[in-house]
Design a protein around this motif. Structure first.
Motif, PDB file in Angstrom:
ATOM      1  N   HIS A 106     -34.055  65.320  11.428  1.00 33.14           N
ATOM      2  CA  HIS A 106     -32.846  65.671  10.694  1.00 33.14           C
ATOM      3  C   HIS A 106     -32.749  67.185  10.472  1.00 33.14           C
ATOM      4  CE1 HIS A 106     -29.760  64.478   7.460  1.00 33.14           C
ATOM      5  NE2 HIS A 106     -29.624  65.754   7.737  1.00 33.14           N
ATOM      6  N   HIS A 110     -29.919  70.455  11.625  1.00 30.43           N
ATOM      7  CA  HIS A 110     -29.356  71.572  10.854  1.00 30.43           C
ATOM      8  C   HIS A 110     -29.696  72.900  11.529  1.00 30.43           C
ATOM      9  CE1 HIS A 110     -28.046  69.774   6.907  1.00 30.43           C
ATOM     10  NE2 HIS A 110     -28.686  68.761   7.440  1.00 30.43           N
ATOM     11  N   CYS A 209     -25.239  67.330   2.317  1.00 29.86           N
ATOM     12  CA  CYS A 209     -26.144  66.461   3.061  1.00 29.86           C
ATOM     13  C   CYS A 209     -26.984  65.642   2.086  1.00 29.86           C
ATOM     14  CB  CYS A 209     -27.042  67.322   3.939  1.00 29.86           C
ATOM     15  SG  CYS A 209     -28.326  66.388   4.748  1.00 29.86           S
TER      16      CYS A 209
HETATM   17 ZN   LIG Z   1     -28.218  66.877   6.877  1.00 27.71          ZN
END
Ligand SMILES: [Zn+2]
Length: 242
Positions: A106, A110, A209
């Motif tokens: 994850h 980003h 997020c």
């Molecule tokens: Zn994220």
């Protein structure tokens, strides 16, 4: 049922907690438990569900999937031992190696956002799929076919640079008024009222997020762009970590 308290939002690196069983459902595929709080990340936001365990004296539920449905986290898995009843005190534990992998995948997504801007392609992100089986990120904007190879090489170099530099991943709560100034998938899922969790990597402005992340950008290990391809007016970047 009251909403499940999402401990991973408050304490992202907590791997274990006590909780109380609120509901027990026998389903065709296995048992489904609702707890008053959980450390397990439920599938969503492009990130796969955590796995883990719910345990009490005489029972273990090996959780294969956690899902957030109307504010309530459903833990599904295989039961060993006695069937629990509502009210039972349990321990809920994250499978740590898998959590680490999911967090690395994850956070790498980003990082690719930042690297894209770094190489002069500041396209808005439109989709992230950070599952272990073929992760990719997608952007609204295309790179002409003859420049894709050089863009891919530049992205790899920029990822190397950002990972080597390392920096702490920042997680904070932002007020709705701040959100328009932030990059990323702001309009898509951001609540209109109340604070939103914002994640910042490599000193950028940050983006809303709810996912789990590494502490430091060095942790994903060397990021690699496997494929960069056009898809309609979009660019899809497949990647790997470590
Ligand atoms: Zn994220």
């Amino acid at each position: 049922l009251p909403p499940t308290r999402l401990l991973y939002l408050e304490e992202p690196f907590r791997l274990e907690a006590s909780a109380r069983v609120l509901e027990v459902r026998q389903e065709a595929e296995g048992l489904c438990l609702v707890l008053d709080r959980t450390v397990l990340y439920p599938q969503g936001g492009g990130q796969i569900s955590d796995r883990g365990r719910v345990e009490a004296c005489g029972m273990t539920l090996d959780v294969v999937q956690a899902r957030l449905v109307d504010g309530v986290v459903e833990h599904r898995g295989d039961l060993t031992g006695e069937r629990p009843s509502p009210g039972l005190e349990v321990r809920v534990r994250v499978n740590e190696p898998l959590r680490r992998l999911h967090s690395r995948l994850h956070s790498a997504g980003h990082l690719i956002d930042v690297a894209m801007r770094g190489i002069g392609c500041p396209f808005p992100p439109t989709r992230g799929y950070h599952f272990p089986d073929g992760p990719y990120v997608e952007y609204a904007g295309s790179i002409v076919p003859e420049k894709r190879d050089s863009a891919r090489a530049a992205l790899d170099a920029e990822l190397d640079r950002l990972i080597a530099a390392g920096s702490e991943v920042q997680v904070r709560m932002a007020e709705p008024a701040e959100l328009p100034a932030l990059r990323g998938l702001v309009s898509a899922g951001a609540p209109k009222s109340g604070p939103t969790r914002v994640v910042t990597v490599a000193g950028e402005l940050g983006c809303p997020c709810g996912g789990t992340h590494v502490r430091n950008l060095r942790e994903p290990g060397r990021g690699r762009v496997l494929k960069l391809r056009g898809k309609g007016g979009n660019t899809r970047i497949s990647y790997a970590v470590g």
